[in-house]
Design a protein around this motif. Structure first.
Motif, PDB file in Angstrom:
ATOM      1  N   LYS A  36       0.880   8.370  -3.012  1.00 34.87           N
ATOM      2  CA  LYS A  36      -0.445   9.390  -3.643  1.00 34.87           C
ATOM      3  C   LYS A  36      -1.404  10.106  -3.217  1.00 34.87           C
ATOM      4  CE  LYS A  36      -1.589   7.560  -7.861  1.00 34.87           C
ATOM      5  NZ  LYS A  36      -2.483   6.865  -8.517  1.00 34.87           N
ATOM      6  N   LEU A  37      -2.074   9.234  -1.605  1.00 36.90           N
ATOM      7  CA  LEU A  37      -3.035   9.457  -1.334  1.00 36.90           C
ATOM      8  C   LEU A  37      -2.496  11.542  -0.833  1.00 36.90           C
ATOM      9  CD1 LEU A  37      -6.258   9.716  -0.803  1.00 36.90           C
ATOM     10  CD2 LEU A  37      -4.886   8.509   1.316  1.00 36.90           C
ATOM     11  N   VAL A  38      -1.971  11.548   0.312  1.00 33.33           N
ATOM     12  CA  VAL A  38      -0.993  12.180   0.364  1.00 33.33           C
ATOM     13  C   VAL A  38      -0.725  13.018  -0.243  1.00 33.33           C
ATOM     14  CG1 VAL A  38       0.808  12.809   2.133  1.00 33.33           C
ATOM     15  CG2 VAL A  38      -0.559  10.689   2.830  1.00 33.33           C
ATOM     16  N   MET A  39      -0.271  12.830  -1.672  1.00 34.61           N
ATOM     17  CA  MET A  39       0.291  14.183  -2.203  1.00 34.61           C
ATOM     18  C   MET A  39      -1.026  15.066  -2.594  1.00 34.61           C
ATOM     19  SD  MET A  39       3.615  15.121  -2.924  1.00 34.61           S
ATOM     20  CE  MET A  39       3.304  15.089  -4.731  1.00 34.61           C
ATOM     21  N   ARG A  40      -2.443  14.638  -2.710  1.00 40.21           N
ATOM     22  CA  ARG A  40      -3.622  14.821  -2.769  1.00 40.21           C
ATOM     23  C   ARG A  40      -3.099  16.380  -2.143  1.00 40.21           C
ATOM     24  NH1 ARG A  40      -3.772  12.871  -7.339  1.00 40.21           N
ATOM     25  NH2 ARG A  40      -3.741  10.763  -7.094  1.00 40.21           N
ATOM     26  N   TYR A  41      -2.977  16.131  -1.067  1.00 38.21           N
ATOM     27  CA  TYR A  41      -2.936  17.401   0.303  1.00 38.21           C
ATOM     28  C   TYR A  41      -1.063  18.217   0.539  1.00 38.21           C
ATOM     29  CZ  TYR A  41      -6.700  15.086   2.081  1.00 38.21           C
ATOM     30  OH  TYR A  41      -8.047  14.454   1.959  1.00 38.21           O
ATOM     31  N   LEU A  42      -0.250  18.120  -0.133  1.00 40.91           N
ATOM     32  CA  LEU A  42       1.073  18.243   0.471  1.00 40.91           C
ATOM     33  C   LEU A  42       1.741  18.214  -0.917  1.00 40.91           C
ATOM     34  CD1 LEU A  42       2.289  15.416   3.019  1.00 40.91           C
ATOM     35  CD2 LEU A  42       1.087  18.408   3.483  1.00 40.91           C
ATOM     36  N   ARG A  43       2.081  19.754  -0.987  1.00 34.99           N
ATOM     37  CA  ARG A  43       2.254  19.828  -1.826  1.00 34.99           C
ATOM     38  C   ARG A  43       3.943  19.621  -2.367  1.00 34.99           C
ATOM     39  NH1 ARG A  43       1.910  24.687  -4.507  1.00 34.99           N
ATOM     40  NH2 ARG A  43       0.390  25.476  -1.769  1.00 34.99           N
ATOM     41  N   ASN A  44       5.340  18.792  -1.508  1.00 40.03           N
ATOM     42  CA  ASN A  44       5.834  18.281  -1.884  1.00 40.03           C
ATOM     43  C   ASN A  44       6.126  16.611  -2.049  1.00 40.03           C
ATOM     44  OD1 ASN A  44       9.359  17.615  -1.514  1.00 40.03           O
ATOM     45  ND2 ASN A  44       9.326  19.405  -0.761  1.00 40.03           N
ATOM     46  N   PRO A  45       7.232  16.518  -2.557  1.00 39.40           N
ATOM     47  CA  PRO A  45       6.702  14.551  -2.835  1.00 39.40           C
ATOM     48  C   PRO A  45       7.997  14.362  -1.437  1.00 39.40           C
ATOM     49  CG  PRO A  45       7.629  15.867  -4.377  1.00 39.40           C
ATOM     50  CD  PRO A  45       7.635  16.750  -4.074  1.00 39.40           C
ATOM     51  N   ALA A  46       8.635  15.228  -0.862  1.00 46.22           N
ATOM     52  CA  ALA A  46       9.716  14.702   0.030  1.00 46.22           C
ATOM     53  C   ALA A  46       8.660  14.800   1.274  1.00 46.22           C
ATOM     54  CB  ALA A  46      10.813  15.196   0.330  1.00 46.22           C
ATOM     55  N   ASP A  47       7.797  15.826   1.135  1.00 44.59           N
ATOM     56  CA  ASP A  47       7.597  15.576   3.062  1.00 44.59           C
ATOM     57  C   ASP A  47       5.702  14.701   2.424  1.00 44.59           C
ATOM     58  OD1 ASP A  47       8.011  18.320   3.288  1.00 44.59           O
ATOM     59  OD2 ASP A  47       6.614  19.845   2.671  1.00 44.59           O
ATOM     60  N   ALA A  48       5.319  14.826   1.169  1.00 46.73           N
ATOM     61  CA  ALA A  48       4.552  13.215   0.886  1.00 46.73           C
ATOM     62  C   ALA A  48       4.904  11.891   1.521  1.00 46.73           C
ATOM     63  CB  ALA A  48       4.097  13.406  -0.014  1.00 46.73           C
ATOM     64  N   GLU A  49       6.264  11.676   1.094  1.00 49.00           N
ATOM     65  CA  GLU A  49       7.618  10.783   1.590  1.00 49.00           C
ATOM     66  C   GLU A  49       6.674  10.083   3.267  1.00 49.00           C
ATOM     67  OE1 GLU A  49       7.849   7.854  -0.057  1.00 49.00           O
ATOM     68  OE2 GLU A  49       7.956   8.257  -2.209  1.00 49.00           O
ATOM     69  N   TYR A  79       0.614  -1.492   0.002  1.00 48.89           N
ATOM     70  CA  TYR A  79      -0.154   0.250   0.226  1.00 48.89           C
ATOM     71  C   TYR A  79       0.839   1.114   0.224  1.00 48.89           C
ATOM     72  CZ  TYR A  79      -3.882  -3.006   0.636  1.00 48.89           C
ATOM     73  OH  TYR A  79      -4.625  -4.306   0.483  1.00 48.89           O
ATOM     74  N   GLN A  80       1.846   0.944   0.197  1.00 47.83           N
ATOM     75  CA  GLN A  80       2.961   2.429   0.178  1.00 47.83           C
ATOM     76  C   GLN A  80       2.742   3.559  -0.799  1.00 47.83           C
ATOM     77  OE1 GLN A  80       7.220   1.359   0.079  1.00 47.83           O
ATOM     78  NE2 GLN A  80       7.072   0.476  -1.235  1.00 47.83           N
ATOM     79  N   HIS A  81       2.876   2.785  -1.897  1.00 50.12           N
ATOM     80  CA  HIS A  81       2.582   3.976  -3.569  1.00 50.12           C
ATOM     81  C   HIS A  81       1.382   4.651  -3.419  1.00 50.12           C
ATOM     82  CE1 HIS A  81       2.998   5.151  -7.690  1.00 50.12           C
ATOM     83  NE2 HIS A  81       1.661   5.090  -7.737  1.00 50.12           N
ATOM     84  N   LYS A  82       0.250   3.390  -3.385  1.00 50.61           N
ATOM     85  CA  LYS A  82      -0.942   4.096  -2.668  1.00 50.61           C
ATOM     86  C   LYS A  82      -0.981   5.310  -1.897  1.00 50.61           C
ATOM     87  CE  LYS A  82      -4.014   1.094  -5.407  1.00 50.61           C
ATOM     88  NZ  LYS A  82      -5.855   0.106  -5.084  1.00 50.61           N
ATOM     89  N   VAL A  83      -1.286   5.078  -0.595  1.00 48.11           N
ATOM     90  CA  VAL A  83      -0.569   6.268   0.718  1.00 48.11           C
ATOM     91  C   VAL A  83       0.062   7.101   0.335  1.00 48.11           C
ATOM     92  CG1 VAL A  83      -0.296   6.594   2.728  1.00 48.11           C
ATOM     93  CG2 VAL A  83      -1.202   4.344   1.917  1.00 48.11           C
ATOM     94  N   LEU A  98      -6.138   2.373   7.342  1.00 48.06           N
ATOM     95  CA  LEU A  98      -4.903   2.887   6.847  1.00 48.06           C
ATOM     96  C   LEU A  98      -5.377   4.012   6.115  1.00 48.06           C
ATOM     97  CD1 LEU A  98      -2.173   2.539   6.643  1.00 48.06           C
ATOM     98  CD2 LEU A  98      -1.881   1.252   4.350  1.00 48.06           C
ATOM     99  N   TYR A  99      -5.905   3.882   5.353  1.00 54.53           N
ATOM    100  CA  TYR A  99      -7.029   5.657   4.349  1.00 54.53           C
ATOM    101  C   TYR A  99      -7.301   6.035   5.580  1.00 54.53           C
ATOM    102  CZ  TYR A  99      -5.674   3.647  -0.341  1.00 54.53           C
ATOM    103  OH  TYR A  99      -5.589   3.621  -1.699  1.00 54.53           O
ATOM    104  N   ARG A 100      -8.055   5.789   6.186  1.00 54.68           N
ATOM    105  CA  ARG A 100      -8.984   7.238   7.121  1.00 54.68           C
ATOM    106  C   ARG A 100      -7.209   8.010   7.989  1.00 54.68           C
ATOM    107  NH1 ARG A 100     -13.007   6.037  11.887  1.00 54.68           N
ATOM    108  NH2 ARG A 100     -14.670   5.234   9.966  1.00 54.68           N
ATOM    109  N   ILE A 101      -6.873   6.953   8.428  1.00 53.62           N
ATOM    110  CA  ILE A 101      -5.049   7.462   8.411  1.00 53.62           C
ATOM    111  C   ILE A 101      -4.145   8.258   8.496  1.00 53.62           C
ATOM    112  CG2 ILE A 101      -2.938   6.546  10.003  1.00 53.62           C
ATOM    113  CD1 ILE A 101      -4.698   3.884  11.689  1.00 53.62           C
ATOM    114  N   ALA A 102      -4.247   7.680   7.446  1.00 54.09           N
ATOM    115  CA  ALA A 102      -3.199   8.714   6.190  1.00 54.09           C
ATOM    116  C   ALA A 102      -3.941  10.269   6.291  1.00 54.09           C
ATOM    117  CB  ALA A 102      -2.814   8.107   4.737  1.00 54.09           C
TER     118      ALA A 102
END
Length: 202
Positions: A35-48, A29-33, A75-79
């Motif tokens: 991607k999901l977090v990137m909907r909120y955060l501008r920086n890929p490193a921050d999303a990681e 699930y790491q790739h999907k999570v 897991l998505y709810r936590i993310a």
């Protein structure tokens, strides 16, 4: 054994102390999570970083996981909550969303029509239109943004979104309807008739 049952089997192994089983869930699930977090955060490193934090939180909470919902929904709810907390802490604004139209096996009608070069929508999908869609999503209230992203880009069912967002299914349907209406209204400014989605949403 379906994916949910497979996930639950791994969760039970983690709960019995087998840490390696959690690595399998992270890999799945790491790739999907991210991607999901990137909907909120501008920086890929921050999303990681935030995605990693979400996985850590999930690991710590796994002893309380009872399997009432699918693991990935939980897991998505936590993310989502971790990304919201990161935004609040850093006083950041949500970014414009990239419509990743090439990577969902359950792409919606909206997504498939946009990515198909043989349709008028696909032929008309210029950078200006992409920017219009991104801007329309960016301007949505947070609850509508999250619902439309989980539905259109993640391919989640209404029930799964309801579990992830901790709200009734009817609320999810209303949010997605309102989000699509707003996006369609913006698209009508670019090509005649928008995507014709609103009549399909009841």
């Amino acid at each position: 054994m379906g994916p949910d049952a497979s996930d639950l089997s791994l969760v039970r192994r983690v709960q019995r102390g087998e840490r390696g089983a959690y690595d399998l869930l992270v890999l799945k699930y790491q790739h999907k999570v991210v991607k999901l977090v990137m909907r909120y955060l501008r920086n890929p490193a921050d999303a990681e970083d935030v995605a990693q934090e979400a996985f850590v939180k999930a690991y710590r909470a796994l002893p309380q996981f009872r399997g009432d919902s699918a693991f990935y929904t939980w897991l998505y709810r936590i993310a989502i909550n971790t990304a919201k907390n990161a935004l609040a802490a850093r006083e950041r604004n949500p970014v414009s969303y990239e419509l990743d139209l090439h990577n969902s096996d359950e792409s919606s009608d909206m997504a498939s029509r946009l990515k198909d070069p043989e349709t008028p929508e696909g032929l008309a999908l210029t950078e200006e239109i992409r920017d219009t869609v991104n801007h329309a999503i960016e301007q949505l209230p947070e609850d509508l943004r999250t619902a439309i992203v989980l539905r259109e880009l993640e391919g989640m069912s209404y029930e799964e979104i309801a579990a992830s967002m901790d709200c009734p299914v009817g609320t999810v349907r209303s949010r997605i309807f309102r989000a699509r209406e707003a996006i369609d209204r913006r698209l009508r400014e670019v090509f005649d008739g928008g995507l014709g989605r609103t009549e399909e949403l009841v």
